[in-house]
Write a protein that holds these residues in place. Structure first.
Motif, mmCIF file in Angstrom:
data_model
loop_
_atom_site.group_PDB
_atom_site.id
_atom_site.type_symbol
_atom_site.label_atom_id
_atom_site.label_comp_id
_atom_site.label_asym_id
_atom_site.label_seq_id
_atom_site.Cartn_x
_atom_site.Cartn_y
_atom_site.Cartn_z
ATOM 1 N N THR A 1 -7.759 -13.361 -13.360
ATOM 2 C CA THR A 1 -9.139 -13.162 -13.797
ATOM 3 C C THR A 1 -10.094 -13.153 -12.604
ATOM 4 O OG1 THR A 1 -9.447 -15.554 -14.072
ATOM 5 C CG2 THR A 1 -8.688 -14.308 -15.995
ATOM 6 N N ARG A 2 -11.345 -12.785 -12.866
ATOM 7 C CA ARG A 2 -12.378 -12.855 -11.838
ATOM 8 C C ARG A 2 -12.667 -14.327 -11.510
ATOM 9 N NH1 ARG A 2 -17.066 -8.332 -12.481
ATOM 10 N NH2 ARG A 2 -15.747 -6.577 -13.125
ATOM 11 N N TYR A 3 -13.106 -14.557 -10.297
ATOM 12 C CA TYR A 3 -13.468 -15.919 -9.918
ATOM 13 C C TYR A 3 -14.736 -16.386 -10.630
ATOM 14 C CZ TYR A 3 -9.935 -16.921 -6.422
ATOM 15 O OH TYR A 3 -8.746 -17.219 -5.806
ATOM 16 N N SER B 1 -18.231 -18.228 -25.952
ATOM 17 C CA SER B 1 -18.166 -19.660 -26.207
ATOM 18 C C SER B 1 -17.165 -19.951 -27.325
ATOM 19 C CB SER B 1 -19.553 -20.183 -26.595
ATOM 20 O OG SER B 1 -19.468 -21.513 -27.038
ATOM 21 N N LYS B 2 -16.413 -21.017 -27.164
ATOM 22 C CA LYS B 2 -15.448 -21.415 -28.191
ATOM 23 C C LYS B 2 -16.103 -22.236 -29.292
ATOM 24 C CE LYS B 2 -11.549 -21.475 -24.953
ATOM 25 N NZ LYS B 2 -10.470 -22.302 -24.321
ATOM 26 N N THR B 3 -17.330 -22.668 -29.060
ATOM 27 C CA THR B 3 -18.001 -23.553 -30.031
ATOM 28 C C THR B 3 -19.206 -22.914 -30.705
ATOM 29 O OG1 THR B 3 -19.325 -24.515 -28.235
ATOM 30 C CG2 THR B 3 -17.261 -25.621 -28.807
ATOM 31 N N THR B 4 -19.857 -21.972 -30.026
ATOM 32 C CA THR B 4 -21.070 -21.379 -30.577
ATOM 33 C C THR B 4 -20.920 -19.864 -30.678
ATOM 34 O OG1 THR B 4 -22.372 -23.096 -29.508
ATOM 35 C CG2 THR B 4 -23.577 -21.191 -30.359
ATOM 36 N N GLU B 5 -21.076 -19.333 -31.886
ATOM 37 C CA GLU B 5 -20.944 -17.900 -32.081
ATOM 38 C C GLU B 5 -22.025 -17.132 -31.334
ATOM 39 O OE1 GLU B 5 -20.349 -15.602 -35.902
ATOM 40 O OE2 GLU B 5 -19.513 -17.546 -36.471
ATOM 41 N N GLU B 6 -21.684 -15.946 -30.868
ATOM 42 C CA GLU B 6 -22.610 -15.040 -30.185
ATOM 43 C C GLU B 6 -23.218 -15.659 -28.921
ATOM 44 O OE1 GLU B 6 -25.502 -13.718 -32.943
ATOM 45 O OE2 GLU B 6 -24.060 -12.708 -34.242
ATOM 46 N N ARG B 7 -22.501 -16.581 -28.331
ATOM 47 C CA ARG B 7 -22.965 -17.177 -27.088
ATOM 48 C C ARG B 7 -21.891 -17.017 -26.020
ATOM 49 N NH1 ARG B 7 -24.044 -23.590 -25.791
ATOM 50 N NH2 ARG B 7 -24.644 -23.302 -23.620
ATOM 51 N N TYR B 8 -22.345 -16.768 -24.796
ATOM 52 C CA TYR B 8 -21.420 -16.627 -23.675
ATOM 53 C C TYR B 8 -21.653 -17.747 -22.670
ATOM 54 C CZ TYR B 8 -19.944 -11.997 -25.226
ATOM 55 O OH TYR B 8 -19.414 -10.959 -25.948
ATOM 56 N N VAL B 9 -20.577 -18.163 -22.026
ATOM 57 C CA VAL B 9 -20.670 -19.193 -20.990
ATOM 58 C C VAL B 9 -20.107 -18.623 -19.686
ATOM 59 C CG1 VAL B 9 -20.537 -21.136 -22.578
ATOM 60 C CG2 VAL B 9 -18.434 -20.149 -21.661
ATOM 61 N N THR B 10 -20.579 -19.159 -18.571
ATOM 62 C CA THR B 10 -20.101 -18.718 -17.271
ATOM 63 C C THR B 10 -18.917 -19.566 -16.833
ATOM 64 O OG1 THR B 10 -22.320 -18.008 -16.614
ATOM 65 C CG2 THR B 10 -20.709 -18.347 -14.853
ATOM 66 N N ILE B 11 -17.825 -18.915 -16.490
ATOM 67 C CA ILE B 11 -16.652 -19.585 -15.943
ATOM 68 C C ILE B 11 -16.653 -19.323 -14.445
ATOM 69 C CG2 ILE B 11 -14.151 -19.830 -16.038
ATOM 70 C CD1 ILE B 11 -15.569 -20.517 -18.655
ATOM 71 N N ASN B 12 -16.803 -20.372 -13.649
ATOM 72 C CA ASN B 12 -16.942 -20.208 -12.204
ATOM 73 C C ASN B 12 -15.818 -20.970 -11.487
ATOM 74 O OD1 ASN B 12 -17.813 -20.038 -9.507
ATOM 75 N ND2 ASN B 12 -19.966 -19.999 -10.125
ATOM 76 N N ASN C 1 -21.806 -16.494 -4.851
ATOM 77 C CA ASN C 1 -20.648 -16.519 -5.754
ATOM 78 C C ASN C 1 -20.399 -15.174 -6.421
ATOM 79 O OD1 ASN C 1 -21.990 -19.165 -5.436
ATOM 80 N ND2 ASN C 1 -20.345 -19.947 -6.699
ATOM 81 N N THR C 2 -21.450 -14.591 -6.992
ATOM 82 C CA THR C 2 -21.294 -13.315 -7.687
ATOM 83 C C THR C 2 -20.952 -12.195 -6.721
ATOM 84 O OG1 THR C 2 -22.880 -14.018 -9.382
ATOM 85 C CG2 THR C 2 -22.409 -11.667 -9.244
#
Length: 232
Positions: free
Chosen positions: A128-130, A136-147, A61-62
């Motif tokens: 955007t990239r695939y 994150s929209k719910t947790t500060e300083e957190r990132y989520v992967t959009i695949n 994927n990446t």
């Protein structure tokens, strides 16, 4: 041991050649017969090209979502692109089918929203990239992967009723490449295309692998995919 046991219970993470051909046909927007009835999914030139790249080059994927156009030469039919996960250099000869699919995908590539993505081969219809990281929209300083790649591929698997086994997804195509590419009898060349890290002394001294050996690997996979027994 527990990990090995779980893998054995889950079964092989492979997709049969006939099913892969159906996936490629469906991504052209053509009907595929499933349980005696025609099924159609939305045509997608980029998804078809990325699927062929995964099968032709063992890309995950990446790999496909970060593949720069500058790494691809469709005139000579080669990709030179280090694996993002390991940094291992890779040179991959492309099938005619992959070259054709990539030309179509590049011809209709949307304009990226982020200027840093200007050189990428594949961009979603939203610009955007695939595969990307997003705050994150719910947790500060957190990132989520959009695949988006996984979601779209899983939708195709579901439509064609190929989603019945746990763990079968886009990354399974990398398993297919490793498994069937190994039938050429040259594991060193397979590992080179896969971008596997090799800590052996032989790897320390090995400076190159011939184009013929690399072609032998990808042609073995191509023969399995397009001319295997289940095609008859």
């Amino acid at each position: 041991l527990a990990l090995r046991k779980g893998r054995n219970e889950a079964g092989e993470r492979l997709i049969e050649a006939s099913d892969l051909r159906n996936i490629l046909t469906a991504l052209e927007g053509k009907p595929v017969i499933v349980d005696g009835a025609p099924v159609k999914v939305e045509a997608s030139a980029p998804m078809r090209a990325m699927t062929l790249l995964a099968l032709n080059a063992g890309f995950g994927n990446t790999d496909v979502s970060t593949l720069p156009r500058s790494a691809v030469n469709l005139d000579t039919g080669w990709i030179v692109f280090p694996r993002p996960k390991t940094g291992i250099a890779r040179r991959v000869p492309l099938w005619p089918e992959t070259i054709e699919a990539m030309r179509k995908a590049l011809a209709e590539r949307p304009t990226p929203l982020d200027p840093e993505d200007a050189d990428l081969c594949f961009i979603t219809s939203r610009g955007t990239r695939y595969v990307r990281m997003q705050k994150s929209k719910t947790t500060e300083e957190r990132y989520v992967t959009i695949n988006a790649l996984s979601r779209r591929f899983e939708g195709v698997l579901k439509a064609l009723k190929l989603d019945t086994r746990k763990g079968v997804n886009f990354y399974t195509l990398r398993h297919c490449f490793e498994t069937h590419g190994g039938e050429c009898g040259d594991q060193v060349a397979v590992d080179a295309i896969m971008g596997h890290s090799d800590g052996s002394m032989a790897a320390v001294y090995r400076e190159r692998i011939s184009d013929d050996r690399l072609r032998a690997v990808v042609n073995t996979v191509r023969n399995w995919l397009f001319t295997s027994a289940d095609a008859k």
